[in-house]
Design a protein around this motif. Structure first.
Motif, mmCIF file in Angstrom:
data_model
loop_
_atom_site.group_PDB
_atom_site.id
_atom_site.type_symbol
_atom_site.label_atom_id
_atom_site.label_comp_id
_atom_site.label_asym_id
_atom_site.label_seq_id
_atom_site.Cartn_x
_atom_site.Cartn_y
_atom_site.Cartn_z
ATOM 1 N N UNK A 177 -0.736 -2.653 4.480
ATOM 2 C CA UNK A 177 -1.817 -3.644 4.371
ATOM 3 C C UNK A 177 -3.172 -3.007 4.044
ATOM 4 N N UNK A 178 -3.196 -1.711 3.766
ATOM 5 C CA UNK A 178 -4.454 -1.008 3.506
ATOM 6 C C UNK A 178 -5.172 -1.574 2.271
ATOM 7 N N UNK A 179 -6.466 -1.853 2.379
ATOM 8 C CA UNK A 179 -7.231 -2.323 1.218
ATOM 9 C C UNK A 179 -7.258 -1.297 0.085
ATOM 10 N N UNK A 180 -7.108 -0.008 0.412
ATOM 11 C CA UNK A 180 -7.104 1.016 -0.629
ATOM 12 C C UNK A 180 -5.955 0.801 -1.608
ATOM 13 N N UNK A 181 -4.822 0.343 -1.117
ATOM 14 C CA UNK A 181 -3.683 0.085 -2.002
ATOM 15 C C UNK A 181 -4.022 -1.022 -3.006
ATOM 16 N N UNK A 182 -4.680 -2.068 -2.541
ATOM 17 C CA UNK A 182 -5.095 -3.139 -3.464
ATOM 18 C C UNK A 182 -6.123 -2.615 -4.461
ATOM 19 N N UNK A 183 -7.011 -1.745 -4.001
ATOM 20 C CA UNK A 183 -8.006 -1.175 -4.908
ATOM 21 C C UNK A 183 -7.324 -0.343 -5.998
ATOM 22 N N UNK A 184 -6.275 0.384 -5.637
ATOM 23 C CA UNK A 184 -5.533 1.164 -6.635
ATOM 24 C C UNK A 184 -4.838 0.237 -7.631
ATOM 25 N N UNK A 185 -4.191 -0.798 -7.110
ATOM 26 C CA UNK A 185 -3.438 -1.709 -7.972
ATOM 27 C C UNK A 185 -4.343 -2.484 -8.915
#
Length: 176
Positions: free
Chosen positions: A136-144
């Motif tokens: 659920x890390x926001x960093x993953x969404x930022x990468x995607x």
């Protein structure tokens, strides 16, 4: 009126005379223009201070559903540079970066939303350096959703500029 029309017609006919005959002088055809000189090679691209202008690291993403979802980035036939793997049991994403020697500290991920440092672990010198992020890390969404690319920096390794292709999102969604 008829007389004037007839006179006018005669005058017009008298003015219709063939052009005088001249002897054609053979003139050589002009030589075709010389081809333009080849364009100079493009100037090398200077290293920009803006990471969004840096060239992509050669390679492609490859997705596999094995073990909950894995995306690998690299050039076919060479060592994989970056791996995003879903650990479903822990609901976490592992970011693995090839590392030729011992590493410590943090892996920095630069996206169009900003930069984040993530702690890394390494099982042994030369083994991949791994960072673990909750699914659920926001960093993953930022990468995607980074605008076209994101950058992975880890001390002791070459900087990676990788495309934010669907394979990144797919692993993240598989883990959520």
């Amino acid at each position: 009126m008829k007389k004037q029309g007839a006179v006018l017609t005669m005058l017009l006919l008298a003015s219709c005379v063939a052009p005088p005959q001249t002897h054609a002088v053979h003139q050589p055809r002009p030589a075709p223009p010389a081809p333009p000189p080849p364009a100079p090679p493009p100037a090398p691209i200077s290293a920009s201070s803006d990471w969004r202008d840096w060239p992509m690291t050669p390679g492609d993403w490859r997705y596999s559903a094995e073990g909950g979802g894995v995306s690998r980035y690299g050039t076919a036939g060479q060592a994989t540079e970056l791996i995003l793997r879903c650990d479903r049991s822990a609901r976490a994403i592992l970011l693995s970066r090839a590392a030729p020697g011992p590493v410590s500290g943090a892996m920095t991920i630069q996206t169009s939303s900003g930069a984040s440092a993530v702690a890394v672990t390494q099982a042994a010198p030369g083994a991949p350096a791994e960072a673990r992020l909750p699914a659920t890390s926001p960093l993953l969404d930022q990468m995607a959703f980074s605008r076209g690319r994101f950058v992975v920096t880890l001390a002791g390794t070459a900087r990676l500029v990788v495309p934010a292709w669907p394979e990144v999102s797919r692993v993240i969604e598989d883990c959520r």
